[in-house]
Design an enzyme around this catalytic site. Structure first.
Site, PDB file in Angstrom:
ATOM      1  N   LYS B   8       0.842  -1.202   0.000  1.00  0.00           N
ATOM      2  CA  LYS B   8       0.000   0.000   0.000  1.00  0.00           C
ATOM      3  C   LYS B   8       0.879   1.256   0.000  1.00  0.00           C
ATOM      4  O   LYS B   8       1.974   1.249   0.560  1.00  0.00           O
ATOM      5  CB  LYS B   8      -0.874  -0.036   1.255  1.00  0.00           C
ATOM      6  N   LYS B  13       7.818   1.020   1.197  1.00  0.00           N
ATOM      7  CA  LYS B  13       8.422   0.110   0.202  1.00  0.00           C
ATOM      8  C   LYS B  13       9.808   0.590  -0.230  1.00  0.00           C
ATOM      9  O   LYS B  13      10.733  -0.204  -0.343  1.00  0.00           O
ATOM     10  CB  LYS B  13       7.538   0.033  -1.049  1.00  0.00           C
ATOM     11  N   LYS B  39       7.496   8.994  -8.272  1.00  0.00           N
ATOM     12  CA  LYS B  39       8.073   9.885  -7.250  1.00  0.00           C
ATOM     13  C   LYS B  39       9.594   9.918  -7.344  1.00  0.00           C
ATOM     14  O   LYS B  39      10.241  10.816  -6.828  1.00  0.00           O
ATOM     15  CB  LYS B  39       7.675   9.409  -5.847  1.00  0.00           C
ATOM     16  N   ASP B 126       0.223  -0.411  -5.936  1.00  0.00           N
ATOM     17  CA  ASP B 126      -0.639  -1.576  -6.132  1.00  0.00           C
ATOM     18  C   ASP B 126      -0.536  -2.021  -7.585  1.00  0.00           C
ATOM     19  O   ASP B 126      -0.052  -1.291  -8.432  1.00  0.00           O
ATOM     20  CB  ASP B 126      -2.086  -1.171  -5.807  1.00  0.00           C
TER      21      ASP B 126
END
Lengths: 428, 740
Positions: B8, B13, B39, B126
């Site tokens: 999520k 991550k 990003k 996701d």
């Protein structure tokens, strides 16, 4: 290897572009790659010419790529990742400067997936002319679905309102510039109605101007020509504009009887007398029979000559009926390009009457005397002699350019059919 | 080891990926980390803070031929190789498409996955679309790490990710493990344990909430660098080992209702799993050998527009389809909506019908191209088009062709349909199935599609073991939509027959699968044109198969024809036959020149054209004693190299500005102005005419034009209808015959 018929039909993207380019003073602005632009730019300029030059050097500015029509944002791999914002910001004022009355911004199938907000760019451009955004024309929908959806979307956006009722005036629905002889057909139907004192207000998205379409609510009713291209539009107009529609039940006005019935229907709807048009149709019958009789007396034809039709049901049904009932010709193959048409029961009824039900769905036209089909189907017939019996009634065209309008519909259309038939069969 | 990290948004991550990479590097592993998030902050901790130049930005700003892997592959801590894919600004474009493009360019630039002991893909949030599923595709990630916290929404996302993993399984189970990134210092992680048990995925690590991460991040470092002795660093090192040792499993996602029931504390029975279920018992099956990555043969031969970063003219899909459908006994499969197939087929039909109408030449491949569309629908755009693709492939197979060529359109490329995974594995398949890179215009313009079709499609059929035969040649790089392509070929075939030679195969026009397989039967290749396409195909066939080419393309005009025949005759040792041929051709040519010279000698000629080789026109003009006052060469998508043997005899302006035409006409006062299209709005002081984009070949090629010039010069400068044209230009309505 087995053969495959690869005459892939146009889909809803083409339908939408043809609808918007069919407005005489409107322009389609394609947010998409040039691969989607060139074909459509060429077809619309061929079907509804606006420019006097084909010299690409006349159209060198950005977005036009040497063509006068369907400017595009020439999306490439980068644009699919980052969006086409900068190009969309530039293209709108560029196209608006050409003096169009309306701009339709159409997303190509690929562009529709990346989600550029077309309305945001339209609002930001703050143009003096109205713009319509068609975010998605659908994927693999039929040409007719794309056409109708684009028309409805445009009407929904522009909201045409009745201002002053025009008595004895009707709009024609269900005609597209993506049809063979569309101009001639309109001219013929307009002529017949004019004989009865009935005016044509707008031919929706087939040659009428933006202003004429905005005034369509002033007409007394809509009149259907090809149901598959206008059925949904008629329903929308009825519910939103209160415009009733006259919708013939046996397809377009092809052949003398069907034309007479169509004219009578329109006249009934607006309270006019059909007599002058019926008289004109009768005169055409006399002229036609002169030549049929001569052919018949020498050869016994056209009775018994076989024919094949490849067309949408609104054409195939009345054409088959007329060729069989009026000329005594024998249906050998009927290939409907809209196989889910509501007219199929009627088509089956005619074919049953001709004891030729097995002709429905036959796509092999070899050995048939007369073929009424699109240019591609005619060109694919491998027997060169077969070319002599082909009558092109739909796009794509083999390329013959009709400077003088010909038509398939109405009394003149019936005479054209007779002309093609007697010339094809007289040496058989 | 190749591991994809999902989870999520905001779960950590990127921090997890970077720390994992650092731990592996510390263990002397060669590591590559690829950030797949727009990003662009995945590798920040490995690079000490600065954001590296993202791949997609680099792609957009750098010419193709200047692109180098070293510009986008950055060296991080302990030698970790770092790549940031990058992506669009929020709210525009398609980030998923960006991931696809980034992976493709890494492979094209030679990024060798096999050079690394570990590759870590740090993936956005996701598995929302085809782009984000790229790391899950065959050949990429063997292991999927799903980062989650103990919170419900995080576990919910983890369940979705596992669903995506299962959808992409393709018969090769992956190792899937959960990493619990705790949000609370203390508390129950029982929910995660129960979830792990229910779906059949092991928990590989539980990372406590700790200031150590924050401290390291504030220094733009990983734990391994900032505090290698910390307990948290030890957890990461253990996780690295666990990931390396992880074995495949077959997790099964829960239905949403079952998940809610499980996590909201109601009784949940893992009914989906029987005692014999492998997942429930964590029985592991061996991981199959990693499949080959990338697709061999992806074209690195680029079109002129791609090289010059010009706007793309047409799309690679149409270019490829128009080329591949020339091959008999083969089917071209077009994965996309109907519109794409319609446009491509219409291009072929249009030239095929024009050829039939104007020249009486029937070209079955163009009148009825064997093209099957998968007719992707709206539903396919949302849920993926692989079912449509498989149905299309079945249709193609049912035709029992010798070969099937697979092409894709923009929509298929944007949603990331992976058609490769639906193709039979191995080269021994019957029919031979060849994938041709297109993705609409994502891979390039029309010419790029033609190139890819020749290289990956037709080129993929060539049997390298075929031995040459001395009596034949191949024709290369004809133009399939040129109206005179067939008549030109017939003329060349006639000239070749004068040397006792036959044509073995036309690469790629009107040829069969078998002829392409036996292409190497001919010891000599004759390029129809030596424009950009001709040169690319020459480079390809020479480089890949050692083919020999003539130096001269199809000739137009007497000089070129003589030179061309001489070169071929010399190759085959047939000089005497060539001499006989020249005698016949020369007499015919000179007679025609003598007839025309009195009418055209001294006339001034100006030429403005897209064609980059106009010597066939110039030869005719010079032989007729005409004066060539100017040649302007326009920018052209198909060629970029002007070539002439008349350098000293005329003024040539390469890159000519067409806006100057009027001024030049007034200054140079030509009697005849030639262009590729009839111009409008130019001075009425000269005769205007057109020349074809593709010349008529043979010794009389240019003379056919000259016959027309003679007639033209006798016609009035301004025909009567031009007065009416002026009315049209003034904007008078066309008589369109409509209702108004």
């Amino acid at each position: 290897m087995k053969n495959a018929n690869a005459c892939l039909p146009p889909d809803s993207l083409t339908g939408a572009i043809m609808a918007m380019e069919g407005i005489r003073d409107a322009a389609v602005l394609l947010n998409g790659p040039t691969g989607c632009k060139f074909y459509h730019g060429a077809v619309v300029e061929g079907q509804l010419p606006r420019e006097s030059s084909f010299d690409p050097l006349q159209f060198l500015e950005e977005f036009y790529f040497g063509q006068p029509r369907v400017p595009a944002t020439y999306l490439d791999g980068d644009d699919y990742v980052f969006g086409a914002s900068a190009k969309l910001e530039r293209i709108l004022p560029t196209v608006a400067a050409k003096g169009h009355a309306l701009i339709a911004v159409v997303n190509s199938p690929g562009a529709a997936l990346i989600g550029d907000d077309l309305n945001r760019f339209i609002q930001a451009a703050n143009l003096d002319i109205p713009c319509v955004a068609l975010e998605s024309t659908g994927y693999s929908g039929t040409m007719e679905e794309g056409f109708q959806e684009a028309v409805i979307q445009t009407l929904r956006t522009l909201k045409p309102q009745p201002t002053a009722e025009k008595p004895c005036t009707v709009n024609l629905l269900g005609i597209s510039i993506f049809q063979k002889h569309w101009e001639g057909n309109i001219a013929e139907l307009t002529r017949l109605l004019a004989l009865c004192g009935v005016n044509v207000g707008a031919v929706v998205c087939a040659g009428s101007s933006f202003e004429e379409i905005m005034e369509m609510g002033n007409s007394q009713c809509n009149v259907m020509v090809h149901e598959e291209l206008g059925g949904r539009i008629a329903e929308w107009c009825e519910s939103r504009l209160g415009l009733p529609a006259m919708r013939p039940v046996n397809g377009a006005p092809i052949g003398f009887d069907q034309t007479e019935e169509w004219v009578r229907g329109v006249c009934r709807a607006v309270g006019a007398s059909p007599r002058p048009a019926v008289e004109a149709i009768d005169q055409a019958r006399v002229r036609g029979v002169t030549y049929i009789q001569r052919l018949n007396s020498l050869t016994g034809l056209p009775k018994g000559a076989t024919f094949a039709v490849r067309a949408p049901a609104s054409i195939a049904l009345p054409l088959t009926q007329w060729l069989h009932d009026y000329l005594g010709m024998a249906p050998a193959a009927v290939d409907l390009t809209d196989a889910d048409s509501l007219l199929i029961p009627e088509m089956k009824e005619i074919l049953t009457r001709a004891n030729a039900l097995d002709a429905l769905g036959v796509t092999d036209f070899s050995g048939v005397d007369m073929i009424f089909a699109d240019g591609a189907a005619l060109a694919q017939i491998s027997n060169p002699d077969g070319m002599m019996t082909g009558v092109e009634i739909a796009l794509p065209t083999m390329g013959y350019i009709d400077v003088v309008h010909k038509c398939l519909l109405g009394a003149q259309g019936s005479l054209h059919l007779i002309e093609w038939i007697v010339n094809a069969l007289r040496d058989c | 080891m190749r591991v994809a990290v999902y989870g999520k948004g905001g779960i950590g991550k990127s921090t997890l990926s970077a720390n994992l990479a650092a731990a592996l590097a510390q263990d002397n592993k060669r590591v590559l980390q690829i950030g797949c998030d727009p990003k662009q902050d995945s590798t920040r901790l490995l690079l000490g803070g600065p954001h590296p130049r993202p791949v997609l930005e680099y792609l957009r700003e750098t010419r193709r031929e200047e692109q180098q892997l070293g510009d986008i592959l950055h060296l991080g801590w302990k030698g970790v190789h770092c790549v940031e894919a990058g992506g669009p600004e929020p709210g525009v474009g398609c980030a998923g498409r960006g991931i696809l493009s980034a992976f493709a360019i890494l492979e094209n630039l030679g990024c060798a996955w096999s050079d690394y002991d570990a590759i870590i893909y740090d993936v956005l949030g996701d598995v929302v679309c085809g782009g984000f599923s790229v790391p899950l595709r065959k050949g990429y990630a063997q292991t999927v790490l799903v980062a989650t916290s103990e919170e419900f929404m995080s576990i919910y996302a983890a369940n979705n990710i596992i669903r995506g993993v299962c959808n992409m399984e393709q018969g090769e189970p992956r190792a899937v493990g959960l990493v619990v990134n705790r949000r609370e210092r203390e508390g129950d992680i029982e929910d995660v344990r129960r979830f792990a048990e229910a779906v059949g995925a092991p928990i590989l690590a539980v990372i406590p909430r700790s200031r150590a991460f924050h401290g390291a991040e504030s220094q733009a470092q990983t734990l391994a660098e900032a505090c290698p002795q910390s307990p948290e660093a030890e957890i990461i090192r253990n996780l690295a080992k666990a990931v390396f040792q992880a074995e495949p499993c077959q997790p099964r996602p829960l239905e949403d209702s079952a998940l809610e029931e499980l996590l909201l504390g109601r009784n949940f029975k893992p009914a989906a799993f029987s005692k014999m279920d492998k997942a429930s018992q964590n029985l592991l099956t061996p991981l199959a050998q990693a499949s080959l990555q990338g697709r061999p043969g992806v074209s690195r031969f680029l079109s002129k527009s791609l090289l010059a970063r010009e706007p793309l003219h047409g799309c690679a899909f149409t270019g490829a389809v128009n080329t591949l459908t020339q091959i008999r006994n083969a089917v071209t499969l077009a994965h996309g909506p109907k519109s794409c197939g319609h446009i491509a087929a219409s291009t072929m039909l249009s030239s095929g019908m024009a050829s039939l109408r104007s020249r009486g030449v029937r070209l079955p491949e163009q009148l009825n191209p064997v093209l099957i569309g998968t007719e992707m629908s709206d539903d396919a755009m949302i849920h993926g088009g692989m079912d449509a693709f498989r149905a299309g492939l079945d249709k193609a197979l049912a035709l029992q062709p010798e070969a099937i060529f697979v092409t894709t359109t923009c929509p298929a490329g944007v949603i990331g349909d992976d058609v490769d995974q639906a193709l039979p594995v191995g080269n021994a398949s019957k029919p031979q199935i060849l994938r041709v890179t297109t993705d609409g215009d994502i891979e390039g313009d029309y010419l790029q599609g033609v190139i890819n079709a020749c290289l990956e499609g037709a080129g993929g059929l060539i049997d390298p073991s075929i031995q040459p035969d001395d009596n034949c040649v191949n024709i290369v790089a004809e133009k399939n939509i040129a109206l005179n392509a067939e008549s030109n070929f017939r003329e060349m075939e006639r000239l070749l027959s004068m040397l006792g030679l036959r044509v073995n195969c036309r690469f790629v026009r009107q040829c069969s699968v078998q002829q392409l397989r036996e292409l190497l039967r001919a010891p000599l290749q004759l390029p129809a044109y030596l424009d950009h396409l001709g040169r690319v195909l020459q480079d390809f066939l020479t480089g890949q198969f050692g083919c020999t080419f003539t130096q001269n393309p199809f000739p137009s005009g007497f000089h070129e024809t003589e030179r061309w025949l001489r070169e071929i005759a010399d190759f085959f040792g047939r000089g005497s036959l060539a001499d006989q041929a020249f005698d016949a051709l020369r007499g015919e040519y000179l007679q025609a020149i003598d007839d025309l010279r009195p009418h055209l000698a001294g006339k001034r000629l100006m030429l403005v054209t897209y064609i980059h080789d106009v010597d066939w026109i110039l030869e005719t003009a010079f032989d007729l004693d005409m004066e060539v006052v100017k040649v302007g060469i326009l920018n052209y998508t198909q060629d970029n190299r002007y070539r002439t043997r008349y350098k000293d005899r005329l003024t040539v302006d390469v890159g000519y500005d067409p806006q100057r035409r009027g001024e030049d006409i007034m200054e140079l006062k030509p009697d005849l102005f030639l262009g590729n299209y009839q111009p409008s709005g130019l001075p009425e002081t000269t005769h205007y005419d057109t020349v074809p984009l593709c010349p008529n070949t043979g010794h009389l090629g240019g003379l056919a034009l000259a016959q027309r010039w003679r007639r033209l010069l006798n016609a009035p400068l301004q025909e009567g209808w031009r007065k009416d044209e002026a009315r049209l230009m003034k904007g008078e309505e066309l008589n369109w015959g409509g209702a108004s």
